[in-house]
Design a protein around this motif. Structure first.
Motif, PDB file in Angstrom:
ATOM      1  N   SER A 297       0.832  -1.079   0.057  1.00  0.00           N
ATOM      2  CA  SER A 297      -0.073   0.066   0.137  1.00  0.00           C
ATOM      3  C   SER A 297       0.849   1.200   0.027  1.00  0.00           C
ATOM      4  O   SER A 297       1.970   1.027   0.440  1.00  0.00           O
ATOM      5  CB  SER A 297      -0.990   0.133   1.057  1.00  0.00           C
ATOM      6  N   ASP A 299       1.230   3.613   1.849  1.00  0.00           N
ATOM      7  CA  ASP A 299       1.996   3.781   3.291  1.00  0.00           C
ATOM      8  C   ASP A 299       2.612   2.731   3.711  1.00  0.00           C
ATOM      9  O   ASP A 299       3.338   2.661   4.979  1.00  0.00           O
ATOM     10  CB  ASP A 299       0.801   4.458   4.329  1.00  0.00           C
ATOM     11  N   LYS A 319      -5.841   3.699   7.804  1.00  0.00           N
ATOM     12  CA  LYS A 319      -4.501   4.005   7.232  1.00  0.00           C
ATOM     13  C   LYS A 319      -3.169   4.000   8.530  1.00  0.00           C
ATOM     14  O   LYS A 319      -2.285   4.187   8.152  1.00  0.00           O
ATOM     15  CB  LYS A 319      -4.573   5.392   6.910  1.00  0.00           C
ATOM     16  N   THR A 352       0.437  11.265   8.105  1.00  0.00           N
ATOM     17  CA  THR A 352      -0.857  11.356   8.557  1.00  0.00           C
ATOM     18  C   THR A 352      -1.098  12.898   8.629  1.00  0.00           C
ATOM     19  O   THR A 352      -2.310  13.331   9.170  1.00  0.00           O
ATOM     20  CB  THR A 352      -0.985  10.854  10.142  1.00  0.00           C
TER      21      THR A 352
END
Length: 542
Positions: A297, A299, A319, A352
Motif C-alpha cells: 500500500s 503507506d 491508514k 498522517t
C-alpha cells in the motif's frame, strides 16, 4: 536494520547495492528521492503494465486471488492490496488444512471484546471460532473474516506467496472471565475430540481495577533468543504484551523503500514461533521502520492490516493501524507510529499530516481526565532518548511528542529500535529532572518521565558508547557522548547525563500495576536468562 553481535561496534546497514534491487524495483538513486507513497505508485504502474502484457486486462493478483479462493475479487483494488473474500471452494479437503499462528488482540474495550486471528496455509471454506466457558462446551460459534495477501516474486530468488489470515471478533464477553476457544473451518472443527489439544484460552479485563502484570519489548524477529523471551514472558502471567515495533523483519533493510529486500514467508515463521504465547496473551503491536512493507500500500501498512486486528480507536485505523489506545484496569495505554515523525528514516514522515499528533494531545488529555485511570503508558518504536551507536535518539520524536508527554504527565514511555536495554533517569523538558538509580522510585508529577528502550526482543544486538551498567554490575558514568537525528537526516552530537541503566543483551520489560489508595507501577527488566537487570517504581503524587 541489521546490527552487530553483543559487544561489537555497529552501524546502520547501507541501502542495497544495485545487484540486490528487486527485478521489478526502483533504482536506488531514484528511490532515495521518493516518498514511500510515490514509490508504491511507481511500482504499481510498472507492474500493472507488465501484468497487462501477460494476462490481459485482469491484474495478476486479482486473477490469482479469485482463482485460488473461488470468490469474486474486486477488480478496482490496486494490485497487491489485501482483499476480503468469502471462500466457497477449496482444492484441498479442510480436514488436511491445519490452522496455525494464532494471536489475540483486544477490541476497543478489553473487558468485553477480544479479537482472535490465525492463519491457514491454503484456502478453506467457512472459517470460524468456537468459544465457551469450558473446553467441552464450545457452543458459541463466530464466523471469521478472511484477508488474503498476495506477494509477487519480488526478486529472482523469492517465489510468489499467497497468505490467508483469518480474524474473528468476539463481543459481548463478560469482564474478568476466562474463556476457552478453538479455531476451525469446514472439515476442521475444534470441538471434535481429536482437536482438543489445539484449544486456547484468554481472560478478559476485570470490571473493577485489580493488580495485574503486563510485559513489553520491541525488535523481536525470529530467533532462539526470541523464543527464550517468549517462554519467560509466559512465566510472568501477563494480562497483555506490548510489542514496540520491528515485529518480524520480513523487510530486512527497514528503509521504507521498494528497494528493501522483502520475504513475506518470514511472517509464517514468526506467527508460528509466537503461537504458544500470543494465543493466550493479547499481543498488542505498533509499527517500526521494518514494518513499512512498501509493496502492499502507499503507506506500507497494507500487510499489517491483513495480519492484525487492532483497536479502531486511533485517528484513522485503516491508514494508521499502529495508532490506538485502550484501558485495562487503572492503566491507559497509547500506541503510536513513530515512522510518522522520524528524522532518521523519513520514508513515511508526515503521512498522517499531523492527525496522529493532534489525536495524541486529545487522547492523553481524555485519559488523564478519566476517573479510575491512575497511570498512562505510551509505546512506540523510535527512541526520543537513547545512546546506542546504531540509532541513538530521534529528534523527530522529541520535537513532536515529548512536549505532549510532559503536558499530560505520562508515567512511562516504552520504545524499541535500539536492540539493547536502556533506561533513563526522569526527564522533563528534554533535561534530567531527577536521578532514578536502580531500585529507587520516581514521581512523574514531580520528577518527569522515565523512558525505557526495551529493544532486546530477539533481533541481533547493538552496542553502547559507554560501558554496560545494570543491577549487580553498576558502572555509573555522569556523561555519555552520543547523538540525535535532525530534520536533515544528519547526526547532531550530544553529551547527555540521563543514561542510567545500559544492558547489551536480550531482555524484556515486566510491569506490575497495583491500584488502591497508593497506586504504583513496579517496573522490572529481565534478561533472557531470567536474571533481573533493572527495577524501579513509579508512584504519582496527588
Amino acid at each position: 536494520m541489521a546490527a552487530s553481535s553483543r559487544g561489537a561496534s555497529s552501524a546502520p546497514v547501507p541501502s542495497p547495492a544495485s545487484s540486490e534491487i528487486p527485478r521489478f524495483g526502483i533504482p536506488t538513486e531514484l528511490s532515495d528521492r521518493m516518498s514511500l507513497a510515490e514509490q508504491h505508485d511507481y511500482l504499481r504502474r510498472r507492474l500493472s503494465r507488465r501484468s497487462a502484457l501477460r494476462t490481459g486486462a485482469a491484474g495478476a493478483g486479482t486473477v490469482l486471488g479469485a482463482g485460488l479462493l473461488g470468490g469474486s475479487a474486486r477488480a478496482t483494488e490496486p494490485l497487491g492490496t489485501p482483499m476480503l473474500y468469502a471462500p466457497s471452494t477449496g482444492a484441498v479437503p479442510g480436514r488436511r488444512v491445519a490452522p496455525f499462528g494464532r494471536h489475540l488482540t483486544f477490541g476497543s474495550d478489553p473487558r468485553t471484546q477480544m479479537r482472535i486471528s490465525w492463519q491457514v496455509p491454503l484456502p478453506v471454506r467457512g472459517p470460524f471460532v468456537r468459544v465457551g466457558l469450558r473446553p467441552w462446551e464450545l457452543s458459541r460459534r463466530i464466523e471469521a473474516e478472511v484477508r488474503h495477501l498476495h506477494t509477487p516474486a519480488l526478486s529472482d530468488s523469492l517465489p510468489a506467496v499467497d497468505q490467508y489470515y483469518l480474524h474473528a471478533a468476539l463481543d459481548g464477553l463478560h469482564p474478568g472471565t476466562t474463556y476457552y476457544y478453538g479455531v476451525g473451518h469446514e472439515g476442521w472443527d475444534p470441538a471434535e475430540p481429536n482437536h482438543y489439544g489445539s484449544l486456547g484460552t484468554f481472560r478478559t479485563a476485570p470490571r473493577a481495577a485489580e493488580a495485574f502484570t503486563f510485559t513489553a519489548f520491541g525488535d523481536q524477529g525470529i530467533s532462539y533468543d526470541a523464543l527464550a523471551n517468549d517462554q519467560l514472558i509466559l512465566g510472568q502471567d501477563p494480562a497483555f504484551h506490548l510489542h514496540a515495533g520491528d515485529i518480524c523483519y520480513a523487510d530486512s533493510y527497514g528503509q521504507g523503500s521498494t528497494a528493501d529486500r522483502y520475504d513475506a514467508r518470514l511472517w509464517d515463521q514468526f506467527l508460528n514461533q509466537n503461537d504458544a504465547v500470543a494465543s493466550r496473551v493479547p499481543w498488542m503491536v505498533t509499527t517500526g521502520n521494518h514494518d513499512m512493507e512498501a509493496w502492499y500500500s502507499p503507506d506500507g501498512y497494507g500487510g499489517q492490516l491483513a495480519r492484525w486486528s487492532l483497536p479502531p480507536t486511533g485517528p484513522d485505523p485503516r491508514k494508521a493501524p499502529g495508532v490506538y489506545s485502550f484501558v485495562y484496569g487503572n492503566l491507559g495505554v497509547v500506541a503510536l507510529d513513530a515512522n510518522d515523525v522520524s528524522h532518521e528514516i523519513p520514508a513515511n514522515r508526515g503521512y498522517t499530516e499531523g492527525r496522529q499528533t493532534r489525536w495524541l494531545d486529545r487522547e492523553l488529555g481524555r485519559l488523564r481526565r478519566t476517573p479510575g485511570i491512575d497511570f498512562i503508558v505510551v509505546f512506540h518504536h523510535h527512541c526520543a532518548f537513547s545512546t546506542t551507536n546504531a540509532h541513538a535518539s530521534d529528534g523527530g520524536v522529541r520535537d513532536a511528542w515529548v512536549r505532549l508527554f510532559d503536558k499530560h504527565q505520562v508515567d512511562l514511555a516504552i520504545n524499541g529500535h535500539n536492540h539493547v536495554y536502556e533506561r533513563t533517569d526522569a526527564i522533563r523538558g528534554g533535561r534530567p529532572g531527577r536521578k532514578v538509580p536502580i531500585g529507587e522510585h520516581t514521581d512523574p508529577v514531580r520528577d518527569g518521565l522515565v523512558y525505557v528502550t526495551a529493544g532486546g526482543g530477539g533481533a541481533m544486538l547493538f552496542s553502547f558508547p559507554a560501558p554496560d551498567s545494570y543491577e549487580g554490575h553498576e558502572k555509573d558514568v555522569e556523561r555519555v557522548e552520543t547523538y540525535h537525528w535532525t530534520g536533515y537526516h544528519q547526526k547532531e552530537l550530544d553529551t547527555v547525563e540521563w543514561s542510567r541503566v545500559r544492558y547489551t543483551g536480550h531482555s524484556f520489560l515486566s510491569v506490575r500495576v497495583r491500584p488502591g489508595s497508593r497506586p504504583e507501577m513496579r517496573v522490572s527488566a529481565l534478561a533472557e536468562s531470567g536474571e533481573r537487570i533493572d527495577h524501579f517504581t513509579v508512584r504519582r503524587s496527588r
